[in-house]
Design an enzyme around this catalytic site. Structure first.
Site, PDB file in Angstrom:
ATOM      1  CG  ASN A  64       8.884  -7.613   0.856  1.00 15.90           C
ATOM      2  OD1 ASN A  64       8.322  -6.516   0.952  1.00 15.90           O
ATOM      3  ND2 ASN A  64       9.235  -8.329   1.913  1.00 15.90           N
ATOM      4  CE  LYS A  66      12.773  -7.244   3.044  1.00 15.22           C
ATOM      5  NZ  LYS A  66      13.452  -8.007   4.057  1.00 15.22           N
ATOM      6  CG  HIS A 148       8.075 -10.569   5.577  1.00 16.13           C
ATOM      7  ND1 HIS A 148       9.102 -10.296   6.451  1.00 16.13           N
ATOM      8  CD2 HIS A 148       8.654 -10.734   4.362  1.00 16.13           C
ATOM      9  CE1 HIS A 148      10.243 -10.290   5.788  1.00 16.13           C
ATOM     10  NE2 HIS A 148      10.001 -10.552   4.507  1.00 16.13           N
ATOM     11  CD  GLU A 150      11.842  -7.854   7.245  1.00 16.21           C
ATOM     12  OE1 GLU A 150      11.111  -7.095   6.582  1.00 16.21           O
ATOM     13  OE2 GLU A 150      12.919  -8.302   6.809  1.00 16.21           O
ATOM     14  CD  GLU A 219      10.388 -14.444   2.560  1.00 17.04           C
ATOM     15  OE1 GLU A 219      10.788 -14.004   1.493  1.00 17.04           O
ATOM     16  OE2 GLU A 219      10.087 -13.715   3.526  1.00 17.04           O
ATOM     17  N   GLY A 225      17.736 -11.048   4.060  1.00 17.76           N
ATOM     18  CA  GLY A 225      18.534  -9.836   4.141  1.00 17.76           C
ATOM     19  C   GLY A 225      19.942 -10.051   4.680  1.00 17.76           C
ATOM     20  CB  SER A 263      19.982 -13.864   0.554  1.00 19.40           C
ATOM     21  OG  SER A 263      19.997 -13.125   1.765  1.00 19.40           O
TER      22      SER A 263
HETATM   23  C1  PEP Z   1      12.095 -10.762   2.093  1.00 20.15           C
HETATM   24  O1  PEP Z   1      12.132  -9.814   2.858  1.00 20.15           O
HETATM   25  O2  PEP Z   1      11.015 -11.276   1.809  1.00 20.15           O
HETATM   26  C2  PEP Z   1      13.346 -11.234   1.539  1.00 20.15           C
HETATM   27  C3  PEP Z   1      13.378 -12.415   1.017  1.00 20.15           C
HETATM   28  O3  PEP Z   1      14.427 -10.374   1.634  1.00 20.15           O
HETATM   29  P1  PEP Z   1      15.871 -10.600   0.957  1.00 20.15           P
HETATM   30  O4  PEP Z   1      15.653 -11.072  -0.462  1.00 20.15           O
HETATM   31  O5  PEP Z   1      16.511  -9.248   1.013  1.00 20.15           O
HETATM   32  O6  PEP Z   1      16.573 -11.614   1.763  1.00 20.15           O
END
Ligand code: PEP
Length: 313
Positions: A64, A66, A148, A150, A219, A225, A263
């Site tokens: 992803n 972003k 997601h 976000e 998630e 993040g 992460s």
């Molecule tokens: C994401 O945004 O879907 C995500 C898992 O980000 P990160 O791996 O940076 O935590």
């Protein structure tokens, strides 16, 4: 994040959650609201003996990106990924809308697929700024991320809106990757299971038996993040809950791919992917570094071999 978590990140202790309330403990009762599936009564169980390979689940790793990158850096990243092929897992990149055309060209002849990070729940029309699922299909997208955190948080997307997006995506031949996950406060309040079930329930009700055609990504918001990763056991516990919920809605739940996101790095991927209900990852930050993302994809490939090995014994 609460003060404790922030302190840990600043102190360079990312990756551990031992001191954060809500972390599961081996000895005490679970403090995150996730009961281990085998202790539950009245929950449809998925056969724990069935290996991933036995269940026909090929791992999937999705990057992803972003809102990152440039046209040039996207091509560079994909070229580096292509030189690391082949992978024994499925690999996909979900890129910013404006780069889709270039990404499609760069990935021609590769087994790496591509997709987007959101789509409208509506069909084309007077919806300024939105992007229709049919347009993504036109660019050869295989996947689209919906729900997601976000987007749920910053764009006030409701559970039903996310479900409608998944339905529209499916109707245009895209595979929606539906994200679910709890905040740190919800985990601490033992609401993890209730939250993810509520989010998934809207999708199940909207899609009916077609829910088997989606990919689900668990998630935890506190892990996205932040450098704080759910432990493999924490992630597996939620994945088992989700698969049980899906199994109550579809006989094909055993074949569905459930990804973990939050992460994921080359260092923690293998332990996460070794869990029986984790079929790969949704990767944010680490997907922007070719070496790191390739290593995560190789960890998923290794999980295929591991699983095949187990199913022989
Ligand atoms: C994401 O945004 O879907 C995500 C898992 O980000 P990160 O791996 O940076 O935590």
């Amino acid at each position: 994040l609460d003060g404790v978590a922030l302190d840990r990140i600043q102190a360079g202790q990312a990756g551990g959650l031992q001191d954060i309330p809500g972390r599961s403990s081996r000895t005490g009762p679970r403090a995150d609201g996730v009961e281990s599936a085998h202790r539950k009564v009245g929950v449809v169980m998925v056969n724990p003996q069935l290996s991933k390979a036995g269940a026909g689940r090929r791992p999937l790793v999705v990057g992803n990106w972003k809102m990152n990158g440039t046209r040039a850096s996207s091509v560079q990243l994909l070229s580096a990924l292509r030189s690391a092929e082949p992978f024994d897992s499925d690999v996909s990149v979900c890129v910013p809308f404006p780069y889709l055309g270039e990404v499609a060209l760069t990935l021609q002849g590769s087994r790496i697929t591509w997709g987007a990070q959101d789509c409208s729940h509506l069909e084309p029309g007077a919806h300024t700024g939105d992007v229709a699922a049919v347009m993504l299909a036109d660019f050869g997208c295989r996947h689209v991320i919906v729900g997601h955190s976000e987007r749920r948080v910053h764009h006030a997307e409701s559970d039903q809106r996310v479900a409608d997006k998944a339905k529209t995506a499916l109707s245009h031949g895209l595979t929606p990757i539906v994200c679910v996950g709890e905040t740190l406060e919800e985990r601490q309040a033992m609401q993890t299971e209730a939250v993810v079930k509520r989010q998934l329930s809207a999708v199940i009700h909207t899609l009916g038996h077609c829910v088997s055609q989606i990919v689900v990504a668990y998630e935890p918001i506190w892990a996205i993040g932040t450098g704080l990763t759910a432990t493999p056991e924490q992630a597996q516990a939620v994945h088992a809950v989700l698969r049980a919920q899906l199994a109550a809605a579809s006989t094909q739940a055993v074949d569905m791919r459930l990804l973990y996101g939050g992460s994921v790095t080359a260092a923690n991927a293998s332990a996460l992917f070794a869990q029986s209900d984790i079929d790969g990852g949704l990767v944010g930050g680490a997907s922007l570094k070719a070496n790191e993302f390739s290593a995560i994809c190789r960890a998923a490939s290794a999980a295929v071999h591991e699983s095949l090995g187990k199913s022989k014994t």
